[in-house]
Design a protein around this motif. Sequence first.
Motif, PDB file in Angstrom:
ATOM      1  N   THR A 203       2.438   1.240  10.595  1.00 35.95           N
ATOM      2  CA  THR A 203       2.666   2.356  11.344  1.00 35.95           C
ATOM      3  C   THR A 203       1.748   3.999  10.735  1.00 35.95           C
ATOM      4  O   THR A 203       1.422   4.105  11.249  1.00 35.95           O
ATOM      5  N   THR A 204       2.735   3.410  10.105  1.00 35.90           N
ATOM      6  CA  THR A 204       2.656   4.940   9.103  1.00 35.90           C
ATOM      7  C   THR A 204       0.673   4.802   8.360  1.00 35.90           C
ATOM      8  O   THR A 204      -0.205   6.190   8.587  1.00 35.90           O
ATOM      9  N   PHE A 205       0.584   3.750   8.092  1.00 39.33           N
ATOM     10  CA  PHE A 205      -0.783   3.199   7.219  1.00 39.33           C
ATOM     11  C   PHE A 205      -1.818   3.608   8.702  1.00 39.33           C
ATOM     12  O   PHE A 205      -3.661   4.124   8.120  1.00 39.33           O
ATOM     13  N   ILE A 206      -1.173   2.844   9.673  1.00 34.05           N
ATOM     14  CA  ILE A 206      -2.433   3.586  11.017  1.00 34.05           C
ATOM     15  C   ILE A 206      -2.447   4.611  11.477  1.00 34.05           C
ATOM     16  O   ILE A 206      -3.554   5.140  11.302  1.00 34.05           O
ATOM     17  N   LEU A 207      -1.657   5.326  11.215  1.00 34.98           N
ATOM     18  CA  LEU A 207      -1.711   7.264  11.991  1.00 34.98           C
ATOM     19  C   LEU A 207      -2.381   8.011  10.912  1.00 34.98           C
ATOM     20  O   LEU A 207      -3.147   8.537  11.487  1.00 34.98           O
ATOM     21  N   THR A 208      -1.768   8.163   9.341  1.00 37.72           N
ATOM     22  CA  THR A 208      -2.070   8.638   8.681  1.00 37.72           C
ATOM     23  C   THR A 208      -3.653   8.388   8.306  1.00 37.72           C
ATOM     24  O   THR A 208      -4.360   9.184   8.454  1.00 37.72           O
ATOM     25  N   GLN A 209      -3.945   6.822   8.288  1.00 41.23           N
ATOM     26  CA  GLN A 209      -5.462   6.661   7.481  1.00 41.23           C
ATOM     27  C   GLN A 209      -7.162   6.434   8.462  1.00 41.23           C
ATOM     28  O   GLN A 209      -8.297   6.210   8.327  1.00 41.23           O
ATOM     29  N   LEU A 210      -6.112   5.829   9.681  1.00 42.17           N
ATOM     30  CA  LEU A 210      -7.498   5.429  10.829  1.00 42.17           C
ATOM     31  C   LEU A 210      -6.884   6.688  11.975  1.00 42.17           C
ATOM     32  O   LEU A 210      -7.885   6.494  12.802  1.00 42.17           O
ATOM     33  N   LEU A 211      -6.285   7.130  11.937  1.00 43.81           N
ATOM     34  CA  LEU A 211      -6.103   8.299  13.419  1.00 43.81           C
ATOM     35  C   LEU A 211      -5.938   9.405  12.779  1.00 43.81           C
ATOM     36  O   LEU A 211      -5.961  10.652  13.955  1.00 43.81           O
TER      37      LEU A 211
ATOM     38  N   TRP B 156       0.827  -1.060   0.258  1.00 47.12           N
ATOM     39  CA  TRP B 156       0.109   0.579  -0.064  1.00 47.12           C
ATOM     40  C   TRP B 156       0.917   1.257  -0.383  1.00 47.12           C
ATOM     41  O   TRP B 156       0.472   2.107  -0.689  1.00 47.12           O
ATOM     42  N   TRP B 157       1.672   1.613   0.843  1.00 50.14           N
ATOM     43  CA  TRP B 157       2.466   2.062   1.091  1.00 50.14           C
ATOM     44  C   TRP B 157       3.523   2.671  -0.560  1.00 50.14           C
ATOM     45  O   TRP B 157       3.625   3.626  -0.841  1.00 50.14           O
ATOM     46  N   ILE B 158       4.086   1.644  -1.177  1.00 49.79           N
ATOM     47  CA  ILE B 158       4.640   1.985  -2.207  1.00 49.79           C
ATOM     48  C   ILE B 158       3.682   1.819  -2.948  1.00 49.79           C
ATOM     49  O   ILE B 158       4.227   3.196  -3.869  1.00 49.79           O
ATOM     50  N   LEU B 159       2.800   2.129  -3.260  1.00 46.21           N
ATOM     51  CA  LEU B 159       1.930   2.378  -4.202  1.00 46.21           C
ATOM     52  C   LEU B 159       1.333   4.111  -4.366  1.00 46.21           C
ATOM     53  O   LEU B 159       1.219   4.721  -5.313  1.00 46.21           O
ATOM     54  N   GLN B 160       1.072   5.011  -2.456  1.00 44.76           N
ATOM     55  CA  GLN B 160       0.818   5.394  -2.948  1.00 44.76           C
ATOM     56  C   GLN B 160       1.975   6.510  -2.846  1.00 44.76           C
ATOM     57  O   GLN B 160       1.216   7.638  -3.993  1.00 44.76           O
ATOM     58  N   ASN B 161       2.928   6.141  -2.587  1.00 43.31           N
ATOM     59  CA  ASN B 161       3.715   6.807  -2.824  1.00 43.31           C
ATOM     60  C   ASN B 161       3.774   6.978  -4.673  1.00 43.31           C
ATOM     61  O   ASN B 161       4.703   8.179  -4.839  1.00 43.31           O
ATOM     62  N   TYR B 162       4.025   5.787  -5.782  1.00 46.06           N
ATOM     63  CA  TYR B 162       3.937   6.355  -6.843  1.00 46.06           C
ATOM     64  C   TYR B 162       2.371   7.020  -7.241  1.00 46.06           C
ATOM     65  O   TYR B 162       1.855   7.002  -8.177  1.00 46.06           O
ATOM     66  N   ASP B 163       1.556   7.394  -6.305  1.00 47.83           N
ATOM     67  CA  ASP B 163       0.102   8.092  -6.538  1.00 47.83           C
ATOM     68  C   ASP B 163      -1.081   7.323  -7.477  1.00 47.83           C
ATOM     69  O   ASP B 163      -1.528   7.384  -7.925  1.00 47.83           O
ATOM     70  N   PHE B 164      -0.844   5.482  -7.161  1.00 44.57           N
ATOM     71  CA  PHE B 164      -1.644   5.019  -7.513  1.00 44.57           C
ATOM     72  C   PHE B 164      -2.538   4.125  -5.915  1.00 44.57           C
ATOM     73  O   PHE B 164      -2.419   3.929  -5.003  1.00 44.57           O
ATOM     74  N   THR B 165      -3.637   4.552  -5.507  1.00 52.35           N
ATOM     75  CA  THR B 165      -4.470   4.871  -4.508  1.00 52.35           C
ATOM     76  C   THR B 165      -6.246   3.766  -4.869  1.00 52.35           C
ATOM     77  O   THR B 165      -6.753   3.858  -3.754  1.00 52.35           O
TER      78      THR B 165
END
Length: 314
Positions: free
Chosen positions: A273-281, A128-137
């Motif tokens: 942790t990046t996913f939890i903090l940014t997307q859920l919290l 998920w993190w890799i794809l986000q960096n390349y703007d694939f959502t």
Amino acid sequence: MNWRISIVLLLVLSACKKEKATVIHVPDQTTESIENNYIIEVDELLKIAKEPTIKIIDFRKAEIYNQEHIEGALHIWRTDVEDPTYPYNGMMAGREQLETLFSDLGIDTNDTIIIYDDNALCDSSRLWWILQNYDFTNVKLFHGGITDWKNKGGMVSKEVPKVTKTVFKLTDTPSMKYYVSKTEMEEAITDNTIILDTRSYDEFTGKRQKKGAAKGGRIPNSKHIDWSLAVHYHGDKKIKPTEELNQLYSELGISKSDPIIAYCHSGVRSSHTTFILTQLLGYKNVKNYDGSWTEWSHFDELPTEQDSVTTLFN
């Protein structure tokens, strides 16, 4: 008569409070503090799994995938999304490598990718993190994975799906919005950035040195928070309730507006942790150090801290 009614009402209210306390809540897309909801539950996936624009990715080791996987699921593992040109492992794959990988798997740019693993969404979060960096959502993480799938009667198979090669394209100028390089991490240890070490406590102190690292220890000024505390790791491996997550990270003394960089051994656990903090919290300024300790430990000129003699290796 009135006192009897009062007792009944008290019992009903008490029961409702107890029931409410046991509900596990993952925020939905209407939650104001969440930019987007990348979680999908089993009931929703069962409804859309066979649609042609849905591509399910089994992000587990090949030997596990070959034993059993969600019917129609494609297979990707960590090494498929790593750049092999570095002298150490785990670095994020480049744009062309990813485009080739997904094209060969028959994934189209307009498809929705749904990822599951057997590690509490830790490995899935890395992709998920890799794809986000390349703007694939167009991507979601399957909360509950193959266990929930089978419990709800979802079909599984050993058969590898036949695919037709497509053209999968990423943006030419990716934002790298959650990405931190070694140079940026060097700058971060001298400013007010909060640095989160999401590894185990033994790795944080330097007692344990995992395979791939050149030495034990941690990046200076790091705060420790084991990534697995955010999930029921020894239970169903699902994400903990939002209230518990907020309490967990607030104990670190950080706010949702602080600049934060997470890291771990090779950027996988810290992706979670990046996913939890940014997307859920709803934390606003969180990034993940790609190379993490594996890269940092290979450069003797970079500063490190250590509380323990390294005695455990794996």
